[in-house]
Design a protein around this motif. Structure first.
Motif, PDB file in Angstrom:
ATOM      1  N   TYR A  63       0.814  -1.221   0.000  1.00  0.00           N
ATOM      2  CA  TYR A  63       0.000   0.000   0.000  1.00  0.00           C
ATOM      3  C   TYR A  63       0.845   1.268   0.000  1.00  0.00           C
ATOM      4  CZ  TYR A  63       0.745  -0.413   5.092  1.00  0.00           C
ATOM      5  OH  TYR A  63       1.297  -0.551   6.351  1.00  0.00           O
ATOM      6  N   ILE A  64       2.164   1.124   0.029  1.00  0.00           N
ATOM      7  CA  ILE A  64       3.068   2.268  -0.039  1.00  0.00           C
ATOM      8  C   ILE A  64       3.780   2.261  -1.376  1.00  0.00           C
ATOM      9  CG2 ILE A  64       5.166   3.310   0.916  1.00  0.00           C
ATOM     10  CD1 ILE A  64       4.272   2.496   3.655  1.00  0.00           C
ATOM     11  N   GLN A  65       3.711   3.364  -2.084  1.00  0.00           N
ATOM     12  CA  GLN A  65       4.347   3.508  -3.385  1.00  0.00           C
ATOM     13  C   GLN A  65       5.566   4.419  -3.267  1.00  0.00           C
ATOM     14  OE1 GLN A  65       3.024   1.683  -5.956  1.00  0.00           O
ATOM     15  NE2 GLN A  65       1.583   0.960  -4.378  1.00  0.00           N
ATOM     16  N   GLY A  66       6.540   4.206  -4.134  1.00  0.00           N
ATOM     17  CA  GLY A  66       7.716   5.072  -4.132  1.00  0.00           C
ATOM     18  C   GLY A  66       8.699   4.687  -3.045  1.00  0.00           C
ATOM     19  N   HIS A  67       8.763   5.488  -1.976  1.00  0.00           N
ATOM     20  CA  HIS A  67       9.691   5.243  -0.879  1.00  0.00           C
ATOM     21  C   HIS A  67       8.956   5.250   0.460  1.00  0.00           C
ATOM     22  CE1 HIS A  67      12.491   6.453  -4.070  1.00  0.00           C
ATOM     23  NE2 HIS A  67      13.405   5.753  -3.413  1.00  0.00           N
ATOM     24  N   GLU A  68       9.550   4.547   1.411  1.00  0.00           N
ATOM     25  CA  GLU A  68       8.918   4.370   2.716  1.00  0.00           C
ATOM     26  C   GLU A  68       9.845   4.840   3.827  1.00  0.00           C
ATOM     27  OE1 GLU A  68       6.459   0.709   4.320  1.00  0.00           O
ATOM     28  OE2 GLU A  68       8.602   0.313   4.529  1.00  0.00           O
ATOM     29  N   ARG A 187       5.394   3.696  10.099  1.00  0.00           N
ATOM     30  CA  ARG A 187       5.791   3.648   8.702  1.00  0.00           C
ATOM     31  C   ARG A 187       4.863   4.555   7.908  1.00  0.00           C
ATOM     32  NH1 ARG A 187       6.904  -1.172   6.593  1.00  0.00           N
ATOM     33  NH2 ARG A 187       6.755  -2.454   8.449  1.00  0.00           N
ATOM     34  N   MET A 188       5.415   5.173   6.860  1.00  0.00           N
ATOM     35  CA  MET A 188       4.610   6.048   6.019  1.00  0.00           C
ATOM     36  C   MET A 188       5.247   6.200   4.656  1.00  0.00           C
ATOM     37  SD  MET A 188       5.464   9.928   7.340  1.00  0.00           S
ATOM     38  CE  MET A 188       4.679  10.615   5.859  1.00  0.00           C
ATOM     39  N   GLN A 189       4.456   6.605   3.695  1.00  0.00           N
ATOM     40  CA  GLN A 189       4.979   6.912   2.374  1.00  0.00           C
ATOM     41  C   GLN A 189       5.630   8.282   2.402  1.00  0.00           C
ATOM     42  OE1 GLN A 189       2.535   5.791  -1.079  1.00  0.00           O
ATOM     43  NE2 GLN A 189       2.727   7.898  -1.793  1.00  0.00           N
ATOM     44  N   LEU A 190       6.885   8.353   1.968  1.00  0.00           N
ATOM     45  CA  LEU A 190       7.620   9.628   1.974  1.00  0.00           C
ATOM     46  C   LEU A 190       8.651   9.586   0.856  1.00  0.00           C
ATOM     47  CD1 LEU A 190       8.051  12.346   3.473  1.00  0.00           C
ATOM     48  CD2 LEU A 190       9.866  11.203   4.761  1.00  0.00           C
ATOM     49  N   ASP A 191       8.366  10.274  -0.233  1.00  0.00           N
ATOM     50  CA  ASP A 191       9.268  10.266  -1.377  1.00  0.00           C
ATOM     51  C   ASP A 191      10.441  11.221  -1.215  1.00  0.00           C
ATOM     52  OD1 ASP A 191       8.019   8.282  -2.892  1.00  0.00           O
ATOM     53  OD2 ASP A 191       6.564   9.693  -3.691  1.00  0.00           O
TER      54      ASP A 191
END
Length: 246
Positions: A63-68, A187-191
């Motif tokens: 469910y996280i795209q890009g970077h985590e 944890r979270m999505q963070l580009d």
């Protein structure tokens, strides 16, 4: 590894030297290490004499795209103190995914390979947090013991949640904060791991850890009952160098 070999053959240098992050980490007194393949980094810090770890790199959740961005801290919490907070948009998306997955396949049991944060949505009751309505609409949570989880979010923690809702989590990226197996995880999505974003993330995480310690002081395994302890997947795959694993 493959990316590193390609860069070595072509003579290319890594695209980011993390200079801003390194300078910020040094000012904060945090340790900094690059990830293997130059695809991320690790920060080590401590609060109240307790060490914590931050990792930024490829995602470990679908469910996280890009970077985590991931943080974890050992707190020796009661093993049954299982609490979860996430952005409301993520909870709604995971609930839909879980429902579709198991209704379409006619499964009656949740697969143990499914991450805890998805299983808990089906296993545990939701929590009502004593925070302003505008902030409450940004987050949702479940817990084995809703009363304990409600106590987790005190005034200070609630203020940090409000600040994150107006800043770091303003766009409601995938975000999970949970206590599991005696630890607190985030944890979270963070580009773009800019220092100001990392600063907000660490502040929120440290406040959540302090709240979990306070919450655990009035909770014991016998008080929370025999809630199921799920298998370990919260830190499923280490992307960092061997000497950083614990």
């Amino acid at each position: 590894m493959l990316n590193a070999i390609k860069r070595w053959i072509s003579g290319d240098q890594p695209g980011n030297d993390w200079g801003d992050v390194i300078n910020w980490a040094q000012k904060q007194g945090f340790g900094f290490k690059r990830a293997k393949d130059e695809e991320g980094f690790v920060l080590d810090g401590s609060v109240g004499g307790r060490p914590w770890r931050l990792e930024w790199g490829p995602p470990q959740r679908s469910y996280i795209q890009g970077h985590e961005l991931r943080l974890r801290m050992e707190l020796q919490l009661p093993s049954t103190l299982q609490m979860l907070i996430m952005t409301r948009s993520l909870m709604e998306a995971l609930e839909r995914e879980t429902f579709e997955r198991y209704t379409e396949s006619n499964q009656t049991l949740i697969d143990v390979s499914t991450p805890e944060e998805m299983r808990w949505l089906a296993m545990f009751p939701k929590v009502n947090y004593d925070i302003p309505k505008a902030v409450r609409s940004h987050y949702a949570g479940v817990a084995a013991d809703p009363a304990s989880a409600a106590n987790w979010v005190d005034h200070e923690f609630g203020q940090q949640m409000a600040s994150a809702a107006a800043g770091l989590l303003r766009e409601q990226p995938p975000f999970v904060l949970m206590t599991l197996r005696g630890r607190v995880y985030m944890r979270m999505q963070l580009d773009a791991p800019a220092p100001d974003a990392l600063q907000q993330a660490v502040a929120l995480f440290q406040t959540a850890a302090a709240g979990a310690i306070r919450c655990a002081s009035s909770v014991s395994d016998s008080q929370t009952g025999d809630w199921p302890t799920t298998a370990s997947t919260a830190w499923q795959t280490d992307i960092m160098p061997e000497d950083t694993k614990r």
